[in-house]
Design an enzyme around this catalytic site. Structure first.
Site, PDB file in Angstrom:
ATOM      1  N   HIS A  19      13.394  45.722 -21.919  1.00 28.19           N
ATOM      2  CA  HIS A  19      13.620  44.338 -22.343  1.00 28.19           C
ATOM      3  C   HIS A  19      15.040  44.117 -22.853  1.00 28.19           C
ATOM      4  O   HIS A  19      15.463  42.966 -23.032  1.00 28.19           O
ATOM      5  CB  HIS A  19      12.615  43.984 -23.442  1.00 28.19           C
ATOM      6  CG  HIS A  19      12.031  42.614 -23.330  1.00 28.19           C
ATOM      7  ND1 HIS A  19      12.079  41.853 -22.180  1.00 28.19           N
ATOM      8  CD2 HIS A  19      11.372  41.841 -24.249  1.00 28.19           C
ATOM      9  CE1 HIS A  19      11.474  40.691 -22.390  1.00 28.19           C
ATOM     10  NE2 HIS A  19      11.051  40.653 -23.628  1.00 28.19           N
ATOM     11  N   ASN A  66      12.083  36.142 -28.561  1.00 29.42           N
ATOM     12  CA  ASN A  66      11.337  34.884 -28.512  1.00 29.42           C
ATOM     13  C   ASN A  66      12.069  33.698 -29.127  1.00 29.42           C
ATOM     14  O   ASN A  66      11.669  32.554 -28.919  1.00 29.42           O
ATOM     15  CB  ASN A  66       9.991  35.045 -29.230  1.00 29.42           C
ATOM     16  CG  ASN A  66       9.067  35.996 -28.520  1.00 29.42           C
ATOM     17  OD1 ASN A  66       9.436  36.616 -27.524  1.00 29.42           O
ATOM     18  ND2 ASN A  66       7.851  36.127 -29.026  1.00 29.42           N
TER      19      ASN A  66
END
Length: 223
Positions: A19, A66
């Site tokens: 990620h 996020n």
């Protein structure tokens, strides 16, 4: 001016994760163009650079994936960067590992970093450099979030520098020639019958769980 953003999660515990390949790519780009040292601002760290004769800001949001938009949008406002001048480097599940593709516009396809940038900016009409990390292999135990929040295997680690080099060259190409010309060069298509799902122009339909507004939120339910 260009704003080039690499997405990832802050902290040593996330540094080597799939990620975080956007962070890795922006660091490689900073080295290639000899950017100024990174400084804290915009809930992230940013550095000034010149890319193909253009002034550029390299940004790594430190908000966790996020909430990436909380960093990107203030930087865009401060430097008066239009969406067309924004380039986001991010991990892409729907491309095989080692594949790098360019895309302009579209939705977030379940990527929560892109989701946040689109939410805060009000548009998805910006450029993306998509770094393929592939989907979990058969037999993988865990959720998709567990997969992207895990490290590369030994074979992938050996090939990772080439992947990052492709991403850097893609940004240089965009800065020098624009996205359309860069896509013609960089988005080389495989031979007929060899096409991988998600390759090409990024217009393929994401996996069911990753479709916008349907199913559980993939990759980044965890930080």
């Amino acid at each position: 001016m260009l704003l080039v953003v690499g997405l990832g999660n802050p902290g040593k515990e996330y540094a080597a994760h799939r990620h975080n390949v956007g962070f890795m790519a922006i660091d490689a780009l900073a080295d290639e163009v000899r950017a100024d040292p990174f400084r804290e601002k915009f809930s992230g760290v940013h550095a000034r650079a010149e890319i193909a004769g253009q002034q550029a800001i390299l940004l790594k949001p430190m908000t966790y994936m996020n909430e990436s938009g909380r960093s990107v949008q203030p930087a865009m406002a401060f430097f008066k960067v239009a969406p067309s001048e924004l380039i986001v480097l991010h991990d892409e599940l729907d491309l095989p590992f080692g594949t790098v593709r360019l895309k302009v516009g579209g939705g977030h396809a379940g990527h929560n970093g892109l989701r946040s940038i689109i939410s805060h900016g009000g548009t998805g009409n910006f450029g993306r450099v998509r770094l393929g990390v592939g989907r979990p292999p058969a037999g993988f135990r865990g959720e998709v979030a567990d997969y992207v929040l895990s490290g590369f295997d030994a074979v992938e680690r050996a090939s990772l520098p080439d992947c990052l080099k492709q991403a850097v060259q893609s940004v240089l190409e965009v800065a020098a020639r624009g996205f359309e010309a860069a896509m013609n060069v960089r988005n080389t298509r495989p031979k007929p019958g060899k096409r991988q799902k998600g390759e090409g122009d990024g217009s393929t339909d994401p996996a069911p769980a990753a479709k916008e507004g349907k199913g559980p939120l993939p990759p980044t339910q965890k930080p």
